[in-house]
Design an enzyme around this catalytic site. Structure first.
Site, PDB file in Angstrom:
ATOM      1  N   GLU A  35      61.330 -39.481  -0.368  1.00 32.00           N
ATOM      2  CA  GLU A  35      59.877 -39.595  -0.459  1.00 32.00           C
ATOM      3  C   GLU A  35      59.180 -38.219  -0.379  1.00 32.00           C
ATOM      4  O   GLU A  35      58.141 -38.008  -1.011  1.00 32.00           O
ATOM      5  CB  GLU A  35      59.367 -40.539   0.650  1.00 32.00           C
ATOM      6  CG  GLU A  35      57.877 -40.818   0.641  1.00 32.00           C
ATOM      7  CD  GLU A  35      57.345 -41.490  -0.645  1.00 32.00           C
ATOM      8  OE1 GLU A  35      58.125 -42.163  -1.360  1.00 32.00           O
ATOM      9  OE2 GLU A  35      56.142 -41.315  -0.919  1.00 32.00           O
ATOM     10  N   HIS A  37      60.205 -35.390  -1.725  1.00 24.58           N
ATOM     11  CA  HIS A  37      60.188 -34.837  -3.086  1.00 24.58           C
ATOM     12  C   HIS A  37      59.162 -35.591  -3.947  1.00 24.58           C
ATOM     13  O   HIS A  37      58.459 -34.991  -4.753  1.00 24.58           O
ATOM     14  CB  HIS A  37      61.558 -35.024  -3.760  1.00 24.58           C
ATOM     15  CG  HIS A  37      62.672 -34.263  -3.128  1.00 24.58           C
ATOM     16  ND1 HIS A  37      63.745 -34.873  -2.523  1.00 24.58           N
ATOM     17  CD2 HIS A  37      62.903 -32.930  -3.027  1.00 24.58           C
ATOM     18  CE1 HIS A  37      64.586 -33.961  -2.079  1.00 24.58           C
ATOM     19  NE2 HIS A  37      64.105 -32.773  -2.361  1.00 24.58           N
ATOM     20  N   SER A 186      67.122 -34.155   2.475  1.00 26.02           N
ATOM     21  CA  SER A 186      68.322 -34.755   1.869  1.00 26.02           C
ATOM     22  C   SER A 186      69.474 -34.702   2.867  1.00 26.02           C
ATOM     23  O   SER A 186      70.347 -35.570   2.878  1.00 26.02           O
ATOM     24  CB  SER A 186      68.718 -33.998   0.595  1.00 26.02           C
ATOM     25  OG  SER A 186      67.628 -33.979  -0.292  1.00 26.02           O
TER      26      SER A 186
END
Ligand code: PAF
Length: 291
Positions: A35, A37, A186
């Protein structure tokens, strides 16, 4: 959404959009989109007419003992998420397209990389600047959006653009957090259940720094101590650094009279987590989203 892997085709696509009178927005990523990104894509969309998202896990910015080989990758999911969020072009160069020969000439960040993450990750920011400079040449964006979670990265990229006259505006977007405060990354995918439980202590520590500042504290040492007391109570995290610095020069701040960046890095197991907050810019913190 069109998908391109060839830098020349990428440039032609961008130049064609500008020929149509459109502004090109750009979000550079290493994929495994989350979310955080996707908010960058939203922001690029607001500031431009055609949005390019790149996915490239850049070997140049990983140290020899770091996680390049196991960095999470999911190209199909990235394609789906970027398209759904309204990206116009997904640029996915492979290593041979990005580095047809070993790059001998790199963009060196200078003194800005001697602080915070740069101190413990030698060569990292030269790797970031080199790939970002190349991506800027391949995409020729009018505006590029980066996340403030990587605050030092955003500051160094802005400085590269200023010092080397790249014709692109840099926009820095707020950190996007999970409901419990953990900054989205990530690398959060690496965390075990126990490490994941411990990880929000980083943002709680920064909240404590913010609360001390809001309570009138201006001594940087005492503001950092307020944050440190939260981290000291969380034995499942191993602190790497916690500092208050000037948000432009990254020099340690003695007092927080104007703005200051309080930045933290800590390990949960083998996973390195970073987070930060800006004090003195009139904000109460970063948006929490539900995962
Ligand atoms: O922030 C990242 O994901 C990377 O450092 C970037 C800017 C895409 C360069 O590889």
């Amino acid at each position: 959404m069109i998908e391109l892997g060839d830098p020349r085709q990428m440039l032609e696509w961008s130049q064609a959009r500008r020929g149509e009178g459109k502004r090109v927005g750009f979000v550079a990523t290493m994929g495994y989109l989350h979310e955080g990104h996707l908010r960058l894509i939203d922001r690029a969309r607001e500031r431009s007419d055609a949005v390019v998202v790149s996915v490239f896990v850049n070997p140049l910015q990983f140290g020899p003992t770091e996680d390049f080989a196991r960095y999470p990758r999911d190209p199909d999911r990235d394609r789906l998420l970027a398209a759904r969020r309204g990206a116009d072009c997904l640029f996915v160069p492979d290593r041979a397209a990005m580095y047809p020969t070993e790059p001998l000439v790199r963009v060196e960040p200078g003194a800005l990389a001697t602080h915070l993450c740069g101190r413990v990750r030698p060569g990292h920011f030269a790797g970031v600047l080199t790939v970002v400079a190349k991506l800027f040449h391949m995409v020729e964006p009018d505006v590029a959006v980066f996340g403030r979670k990587d605050a030092q990265q955003a500051i160094i990229i802005q400085r590269m653009v200023t010092d080397l006259d790249f014709p692109v505006a840099i926009d820095v977007a707020p950190i996007v957090r999970e409901a419990d405060g953990l900054a989205m990354s990530s690398r959060n995918a690496y965390l075990s259940a126990e490490e994941r439980e411990a990880a929000p202590a980083l943002s709680r520590a920064l909240d404590a720094a913010h609360a001390a500042f809001d309570g009138g504290e201006r001594d940087a040492g005492r503001i950092v101590a307020a944050a440190r007391s939260v981290l000291d109570a969380e034995h499942r995290l191993r602190l790497e650094y916690l500092e208050a610095v000037d948000p432009e020069t990254l020099q340690p701040a003695a007092a927080v009279d104007a703005r200051a960046l309080v930045a933290v890095a800590a390990y949960g197991g083998e996973t390195r987590l970073i987070d930060n907050v800006i004090l003195g810019d009139g904000t109460a913190g970063d948006p929490r989203v539900r995962a």
